[in-house]
Design a protein around this motif. Sequence first.
Motif, PDB file in Angstrom:
ATOM      1  N   VAL A   1      35.510  20.744  61.080  1.00 56.19           N
ATOM      2  CA  VAL A   1      35.937  21.748  62.045  1.00 56.19           C
ATOM      3  C   VAL A   1      36.667  22.849  61.284  1.00 56.19           C
ATOM      4  N   PRO A   2      36.136  24.085  61.255  1.00 54.81           N
ATOM      5  CA  PRO A   2      34.857  24.487  61.848  1.00 54.81           C
ATOM      6  C   PRO A   2      33.683  23.941  61.037  1.00 54.81           C
ATOM      7  N   GLY A   3      32.521  24.044  61.619  1.00 53.98           N
ATOM      8  CA  GLY A   3      31.317  23.588  60.934  1.00 53.98           C
ATOM      9  C   GLY A   3      30.421  22.758  61.821  1.00 53.98           C
ATOM     10  N   THR A   4      30.994  21.982  62.741  1.00 46.67           N
ATOM     11  CA  THR A   4      30.208  21.189  63.680  1.00 46.67           C
ATOM     12  C   THR A   4      30.506  21.669  65.093  1.00 46.67           C
ATOM     13  N   ASP A   5      29.483  21.717  65.912  1.00 44.45           N
ATOM     14  CA  ASP A   5      29.671  22.141  67.289  1.00 44.45           C
ATOM     15  C   ASP A   5      30.686  21.242  67.988  1.00 44.45           C
ATOM     16  N   GLN A   6      31.559  21.860  68.776  1.00 44.60           N
ATOM     17  CA  GLN A   6      32.667  21.139  69.409  1.00 44.60           C
ATOM     18  C   GLN A   6      32.212  20.037  70.353  1.00 44.60           C
ATOM     19  N   HIS A   7      30.999  20.163  70.897  1.00 47.71           N
ATOM     20  CA  HIS A   7      30.511  19.157  71.836  1.00 47.71           C
ATOM     21  C   HIS A   7      30.070  17.875  71.142  1.00 47.71           C
ATOM     22  N   LEU A   8      29.910  17.947  69.823  1.00 48.53           N
ATOM     23  CA  LEU A   8      29.447  16.803  69.042  1.00 48.53           C
ATOM     24  C   LEU A   8      30.485  16.285  68.063  1.00 48.53           C
ATOM     25  N   THR A   9      31.528  17.061  67.821  1.00 52.55           N
ATOM     26  CA  THR A   9      32.551  16.667  66.851  1.00 52.55           C
ATOM     27  C   THR A   9      33.213  15.354  67.247  1.00 52.55           C
ATOM     28  N   LEU A  10      33.651  14.593  66.264  1.00 54.93           N
ATOM     29  CA  LEU A  10      34.428  13.389  66.525  1.00 54.93           C
ATOM     30  C   LEU A  10      35.614  13.722  67.429  1.00 54.93           C
ATOM     31  N   GLN A  11      35.815  12.935  68.456  1.00 55.40           N
ATOM     32  CA  GLN A  11      36.975  13.139  69.331  1.00 55.40           C
ATOM     33  C   GLN A  11      38.274  12.952  68.556  1.00 55.40           C
ATOM     34  N   SER A  12      38.276  12.013  67.634  1.00 58.28           N
ATOM     35  CA  SER A  12      39.481  11.746  66.840  1.00 58.28           C
ATOM     36  C   SER A  12      39.816  12.904  65.917  1.00 58.28           C
ATOM     37  N   ARG A  13      38.864  13.787  65.651  1.00 55.76           N
ATOM     38  CA  ARG A  13      39.140  14.962  64.826  1.00 55.76           C
ATOM     39  C   ARG A  13      39.681  16.118  65.673  1.00 55.76           C
ATOM     40  N   MET A  14      39.461  16.072  66.973  1.00 52.08           N
ATOM     41  CA  MET A  14      39.870  17.171  67.834  1.00 52.08           C
ATOM     42  C   MET A  14      41.278  17.001  68.390  1.00 52.08           C
TER      43      MET A  14
ATOM     44  N   ARG B   1      31.734   5.960  64.555  1.00 55.69           N
ATOM     45  CA  ARG B   1      32.460   4.721  64.232  1.00 55.69           C
ATOM     46  C   ARG B   1      33.973   4.935  64.294  1.00 55.69           C
ATOM     47  N   ARG B   2      34.433   6.065  63.781  1.00 58.23           N
ATOM     48  CA  ARG B   2      35.882   6.303  63.766  1.00 58.23           C
ATOM     49  C   ARG B   2      36.434   6.420  65.183  1.00 58.23           C
ATOM     50  N   ASP B   3      35.711   7.052  66.099  1.00 62.18           N
ATOM     51  CA  ASP B   3      36.177   7.152  67.484  1.00 62.18           C
ATOM     52  C   ASP B   3      36.266   5.772  68.130  1.00 62.18           C
TER      53      ASP B   3
ATOM     54  N   GLN C   1      36.813   3.007  66.628  1.00 61.26           N
ATOM     55  CA  GLN C   1      37.945   2.298  66.017  1.00 61.26           C
ATOM     56  C   GLN C   1      39.276   2.838  66.516  1.00 61.26           C
ATOM     57  N   VAL C   2      39.420   4.146  66.547  1.00 61.52           N
ATOM     58  CA  VAL C   2      40.707   4.758  66.894  1.00 61.52           C
ATOM     59  C   VAL C   2      41.046   4.531  68.368  1.00 61.52           C
ATOM     60  N   PHE C   3      40.069   4.672  69.238  1.00 65.03           N
ATOM     61  CA  PHE C   3      40.349   4.628  70.675  1.00 65.03           C
ATOM     62  C   PHE C   3      40.020   3.284  71.314  1.00 65.03           C
ATOM     63  N   GLY C   4      39.461   2.362  70.550  1.00 65.58           N
ATOM     64  CA  GLY C   4      39.286   1.004  71.033  1.00 65.58           C
ATOM     65  C   GLY C   4      38.144   0.798  72.000  1.00 65.58           C
ATOM     66  N   TYR C   5      37.203   1.731  72.042  1.00 64.35           N
ATOM     67  CA  TYR C   5      36.035   1.515  72.900  1.00 64.35           C
ATOM     68  C   TYR C   5      35.122   0.477  72.269  1.00 64.35           C
ATOM     69  N   PRO C   6      34.613  -0.495  73.048  1.00 64.22           N
ATOM     70  CA  PRO C   6      33.681  -1.482  72.485  1.00 64.22           C
ATOM     71  C   PRO C   6      32.322  -0.828  72.244  1.00 64.22           C
ATOM     72  N   PRO C   7      31.771  -0.903  71.036  1.00 66.47           N
ATOM     73  CA  PRO C   7      30.494  -0.225  70.749  1.00 66.47           C
ATOM     74  C   PRO C   7      29.322  -0.806  71.490  1.00 66.47           C
ATOM     75  N   ASP C   8      29.452  -2.005  72.032  1.00 67.64           N
ATOM     76  CA  ASP C   8      28.351  -2.638  72.766  1.00 67.64           C
ATOM     77  C   ASP C   8      28.707  -2.808  74.227  1.00 67.64           C
ATOM     78  N   ALA C   9      29.398  -1.810  74.797  1.00 67.53           N
ATOM     79  CA  ALA C   9      29.787  -1.897  76.209  1.00 67.53           C
ATOM     80  C   ALA C   9      28.537  -1.962  77.079  1.00 67.53           C
ATOM     81  N   PRO C  10      28.570  -2.744  78.170  1.00 68.44           N
ATOM     82  CA  PRO C  10      27.405  -2.809  79.062  1.00 68.44           C
ATOM     83  C   PRO C  10      27.171  -1.482  79.740  1.00 68.44           C
ATOM     84  N   ASP C  11      25.906  -1.207  80.034  1.00 66.17           N
ATOM     85  CA  ASP C  11      25.554   0.032  80.718  1.00 66.17           C
ATOM     86  C   ASP C  11      26.164   0.074  82.098  1.00 66.17           C
TER      87      ASP C  11
END
Length: 246
Positions: A155-168, A229-231, A233-243
């Motif tokens: 940042v800058p360099g990546t579109d804000q809609h795709l940037t890591l949340q942990s970087r914003m 991956r960093r998001d 880890q940082v925010f604790g969302y399970p990567p295999d959450a059910p739909d």
Amino acid sequence: MSEPAVPAPEVFRTREANRRRLTPAGQAEIDRLTAAGEASGWLSPLAYNLTISHSHRFVWYRVAKVATRTIRHHCETHGVTLDVDHAMRVRYPLASYADYFTFAFVRDPLDRFVSAWHDKVVDHNYYDFDAGTHERMQRVEEFARWTATHDLSAVPGTDQHLTLQSRMIDLNRVDFVGRLETFDRDFAEVCERIGAPAVPTAPKNQTAPGGRGRQVSAELRELVRTMYRRDYQVFGYPPDAPDQED
């Protein structure tokens, strides 16, 4: 080197005709602090998308695709002046806002990615793909492969809609991180902290319930898990959450 004077927080405002840019006076203060030297510690080391209210004394680290329109609309309709309205990629003076309440909102990375794809690719050609590429990008896996070629922490360099949340978000200084999944409860807490009325409202830019479940493939899940991956880890969302269910 003598330390520069701490600027008053009210110096920083965005222009009436361009809510993304600071006023000349505010930009001059940033330039002055920058000239004092990178090692001075007066400016945040990284730049963020910021909204600031002096009347309600808060700094909001805006994370694109996470209820930004909802929060801004709530402030506008309930008398919360946004002095720094929609500033983009701003380094801010840390000492000036030491006693301001700082907050941000995040969401499940997979939901956020699918929402960005729907909005910026399916509904619009935001990334200005040529006709053939845009047709291929109608498959979310194709868009994920394209996204994976970018440095999502740049940042800058990546579109804000795709940037890591942990970087914003300035993770070293944020007081409160709410979640889109519990938006009513978390935003009510923010409103209480900043002295604004808390009115329950559904986020305006949330993917329709069940939308993600119809889009997700094992390939997409793995691509998003790797990219964000960093998001996770940082925010604790399970990567295999059910739909989500309809």
